[in-house]
Design a protein around this motif. Structure first.
Motif, PDB file in Angstrom:
ATOM      1  N   LEU A   1     -32.034  41.332  12.834  1.00 53.03           N
ATOM      2  CA  LEU A   1     -30.299  43.037  12.022  1.00 53.03           C
ATOM      3  C   LEU A   1     -29.631  42.401  11.514  1.00 53.03           C
ATOM      4  O   LEU A   1     -29.432  41.552  10.911  1.00 53.03           O
ATOM      5  N   PRO A   2     -29.182  43.793  10.593  1.00 53.48           N
ATOM      6  CA  PRO A   2     -28.593  43.664   9.802  1.00 53.48           C
ATOM      7  C   PRO A   2     -26.480  42.397  10.047  1.00 53.48           C
ATOM      8  O   PRO A   2     -26.921  42.463  11.496  1.00 53.48           O
ATOM      9  N   GLU A   3     -26.338  41.746   9.914  1.00 54.72           N
ATOM     10  CA  GLU A   3     -25.371  40.637  10.026  1.00 54.72           C
ATOM     11  C   GLU A   3     -23.968  41.014  10.827  1.00 54.72           C
ATOM     12  O   GLU A   3     -23.869  40.955  11.791  1.00 54.72           O
ATOM     13  N   LEU A   4     -23.238  42.101  10.078  1.00 50.67           N
ATOM     14  CA  LEU A   4     -22.895  42.699  10.743  1.00 50.67           C
ATOM     15  C   LEU A   4     -22.691  43.661  12.741  1.00 50.67           C
ATOM     16  O   LEU A   4     -22.228  43.601  13.158  1.00 50.67           O
TER      17      LEU A   4
ATOM     18  N   VAL B   1     -23.265  40.674  16.895  1.00 54.61           N
ATOM     19  CA  VAL B   1     -22.477  40.039  17.504  1.00 54.61           C
ATOM     20  C   VAL B   1     -22.353  42.115  18.996  1.00 54.61           C
ATOM     21  O   VAL B   1     -22.514  41.131  19.993  1.00 54.61           O
ATOM     22  N   ASN B   2     -23.327  42.862  18.521  1.00 51.69           N
ATOM     23  CA  ASN B   2     -23.277  43.826  19.043  1.00 51.69           C
ATOM     24  C   ASN B   2     -24.326  43.460  20.296  1.00 51.69           C
ATOM     25  O   ASN B   2     -24.894  43.724  21.293  1.00 51.69           O
ATOM     26  N   TYR B   3     -25.401  42.654  19.812  1.00 55.20           N
ATOM     27  CA  TYR B   3     -26.096  42.851  20.948  1.00 55.20           C
ATOM     28  C   TYR B   3     -26.457  41.119  20.827  1.00 55.20           C
ATOM     29  O   TYR B   3     -27.649  40.883  21.951  1.00 55.20           O
ATOM     30  N   TYR B   4     -26.119  39.811  21.182  1.00 51.51           N
ATOM     31  CA  TYR B   4     -26.254  39.028  21.034  1.00 51.51           C
ATOM     32  C   TYR B   4     -26.034  38.394  22.311  1.00 51.51           C
ATOM     33  O   TYR B   4     -27.032  37.364  22.612  1.00 51.51           O
ATOM     34  N   HIS B   5     -25.193  39.248  23.263  1.00 48.41           N
ATOM     35  CA  HIS B   5     -25.204  39.136  24.424  1.00 48.41           C
ATOM     36  C   HIS B   5     -26.771  39.360  24.971  1.00 48.41           C
ATOM     37  O   HIS B   5     -27.048  38.543  26.750  1.00 48.41           O
ATOM     38  N   LEU B   6     -27.983  39.791  24.538  1.00 44.06           N
ATOM     39  CA  LEU B   6     -29.133  40.281  24.834  1.00 44.06           C
ATOM     40  C   LEU B   6     -29.852  38.820  24.312  1.00 44.06           C
ATOM     41  O   LEU B   6     -31.082  39.194  24.678  1.00 44.06           O
ATOM     42  N   SER B   7     -29.503  38.397  23.717  1.00 46.11           N
ATOM     43  CA  SER B   7     -30.278  36.996  22.661  1.00 46.11           C
ATOM     44  C   SER B   7     -31.256  36.898  23.948  1.00 46.11           C
ATOM     45  O   SER B   7     -32.718  36.167  23.624  1.00 46.11           O
ATOM     46  N   SER B   8     -31.755  36.682  24.828  1.00 49.78           N
ATOM     47  CA  SER B   8     -32.122  35.634  26.076  1.00 49.78           C
ATOM     48  C   SER B   8     -33.045  36.961  26.897  1.00 49.78           C
ATOM     49  O   SER B   8     -33.892  36.520  27.486  1.00 49.78           O
TER      50      SER B   8
ATOM     51  N   PRO C   1     -35.083  39.361  25.027  1.00 47.93           N
ATOM     52  CA  PRO C   1     -35.638  40.486  23.777  1.00 47.93           C
ATOM     53  C   PRO C   1     -36.296  41.743  24.422  1.00 47.93           C
ATOM     54  O   PRO C   1     -35.827  42.563  23.714  1.00 47.93           O
ATOM     55  N   LEU C   2     -36.603  42.142  25.717  1.00 44.75           N
ATOM     56  CA  LEU C   2     -37.264  43.585  25.842  1.00 44.75           C
ATOM     57  C   LEU C   2     -36.086  43.822  26.392  1.00 44.75           C
ATOM     58  O   LEU C   2     -35.991  45.503  25.870  1.00 44.75           O
ATOM     59  N   LEU C   3     -34.877  43.780  27.454  1.00 45.50           N
ATOM     60  CA  LEU C   3     -33.777  44.325  27.056  1.00 45.50           C
ATOM     61  C   LEU C   3     -32.999  44.911  26.114  1.00 45.50           C
ATOM     62  O   LEU C   3     -32.369  45.945  25.666  1.00 45.50           O
ATOM     63  N   MET C   4     -32.946  44.043  24.882  1.00 45.84           N
ATOM     64  CA  MET C   4     -32.284  44.133  23.492  1.00 45.84           C
ATOM     65  C   MET C   4     -33.238  45.471  23.057  1.00 45.84           C
ATOM     66  O   MET C   4     -33.133  46.164  22.063  1.00 45.84           O
ATOM     67  N   LEU C   5     -34.091  45.068  23.253  1.00 47.22           N
ATOM     68  CA  LEU C   5     -35.295  46.625  22.995  1.00 47.22           C
ATOM     69  C   LEU C   5     -35.441  47.330  23.093  1.00 47.22           C
ATOM     70  O   LEU C   5     -34.670  49.005  21.929  1.00 47.22           O
ATOM     71  N   GLU C   6     -35.001  47.575  24.291  1.00 47.73           N
ATOM     72  CA  GLU C   6     -34.361  48.812  24.732  1.00 47.73           C
ATOM     73  C   GLU C   6     -33.423  49.620  24.540  1.00 47.73           C
ATOM     74  O   GLU C   6     -33.144  50.526  24.333  1.00 47.73           O
ATOM     75  N   GLN C   7     -31.843  48.398  24.383  1.00 41.78           N
ATOM     76  CA  GLN C   7     -30.448  49.330  24.063  1.00 41.78           C
ATOM     77  C   GLN C   7     -31.334  49.179  22.172  1.00 41.78           C
ATOM     78  O   GLN C   7     -30.860  50.403  21.837  1.00 41.78           O
ATOM     79  N   LEU C   8     -31.877  48.669  21.580  1.00 41.05           N
ATOM     80  CA  LEU C   8     -31.760  49.300  20.333  1.00 41.05           C
ATOM     81  C   LEU C   8     -32.355  50.843  20.201  1.00 41.05           C
ATOM     82  O   LEU C   8     -32.015  52.077  19.390  1.00 41.05           O
ATOM     83  N   LEU C   9     -33.505  51.571  21.007  1.00 38.94           N
ATOM     84  CA  LEU C   9     -34.199  52.601  21.246  1.00 38.94           C
ATOM     85  C   LEU C   9     -33.026  53.317  21.795  1.00 38.94           C
ATOM     86  O   LEU C   9     -32.762  54.649  21.276  1.00 38.94           O
ATOM     87  N   MET C  10     -32.317  53.850  22.839  1.00 38.53           N
ATOM     88  CA  MET C  10     -31.457  53.814  23.132  1.00 38.53           C
ATOM     89  C   MET C  10     -30.010  54.166  22.263  1.00 38.53           C
ATOM     90  O   MET C  10     -29.071  54.879  22.116  1.00 38.53           O
ATOM     91  N   ASN C  11     -29.868  53.061  21.104  1.00 42.60           N
ATOM     92  CA  ASN C  11     -28.572  53.245  20.549  1.00 42.60           C
ATOM     93  C   ASN C  11     -29.264  54.373  18.418  1.00 42.60           C
ATOM     94  O   ASN C  11     -28.944  54.177  17.798  1.00 42.60           O
ATOM     95  N   MET C  12     -30.438  54.575  19.243  1.00 42.98           N
ATOM     96  CA  MET C  12     -31.664  55.051  17.941  1.00 42.98           C
ATOM     97  C   MET C  12     -30.966  54.834  16.531  1.00 42.98           C
ATOM     98  O   MET C  12     -31.257  55.061  16.032  1.00 42.98           O
TER      99      MET C  12
END
Length: 182
Positions: A105-108, A111-118, A120-131
């Motif tokens: 992901l872009p470096e800046l 930080v918005n997704y770091y809490h989901l680092s453990s 990955p599926l939830l991170m992917l879902e969050q990225l999808l929800m954020n378009m």
């Protein structure tokens, strides 16, 4: 100071827990400074595999920065895979994959997704929800490569199901029929 303490540990008997604490703090310091090469050398200098495992695991549990978490997850998987329980193995591999996705992901934005680092599926879902479709494409490609032949608690099919679910939602247009009036 850490190196001096380490030398003293070779000359005098030091309780196991104190030795683990010393190495953990030294390792975290090196990782915080971004000195991965020196951190690897430190881990290789620890003669007792049990102490090395404890130091690595405890350091990972301290939730260090992204690069340090990635390094520690990779090290634990590479050197202590057989010594870990299945649940812990899956947890560490998920963290490794999540940190790998975060690094794409872009470096800046990391930080918005770091809490989901453990997770990955939830991170992917969050990225999808954020378009963040472009980021999702890179994340999915990364996860597909990492999942080849791995058991981590989720599969390629789980990723495909998630993508299908959100693709279906994206195409679901609620509308009302209007009557034609003459």
């Amino acid at each position: 100071d850490y190196e001096l303490c380490e030398e003293c540990g070779h000359l005098y008997p030091v309780p196991r827990e104190d030795l683990i604490n010393l190495h953990r703090e030294h390792l975290l310091h090196l990782l915080e400074m971004g000195d991965m090469e020196e951190a690897l050398q430190l881990l290789q200098r620890i003669e007792d595999p049990g102490i090395c495992l404890a130091v690595s695991e405890q350091s990972l549990d301290q939730h260090p920065n992204l690069a340090a978490s990635h390094f520690l997850a990779d090290y634990l998987t590479a050197h202590f895979y057989a010594n870990l329980t299945t649940a812990r193995r899956n947890e560490i591999q998920a963290l490794y994959m999540g940190s790998k996705v975060l690094l794409t992901l872009p470096e800046l934005s990391r930080v918005n997704y770091y809490h989901l680092s453990s997770r990955p599926l939830l991170m992917l879902e969050q990225l999808l929800m954020n378009m963040k479709v472009d980021w999702v494409a890179v994340a999915v490609q990364t996860l597909h490569q990492l999942l080849a032949g791995q058991e981590v608690g989720f599969t390629v099919e789980d990723i495909d199901n998630l993508l299908s679910k959100y693709a279906e939602k994206a195409l679901n247009f609620p509308f009302t029929l209007k009557e034609k009036r003459s």
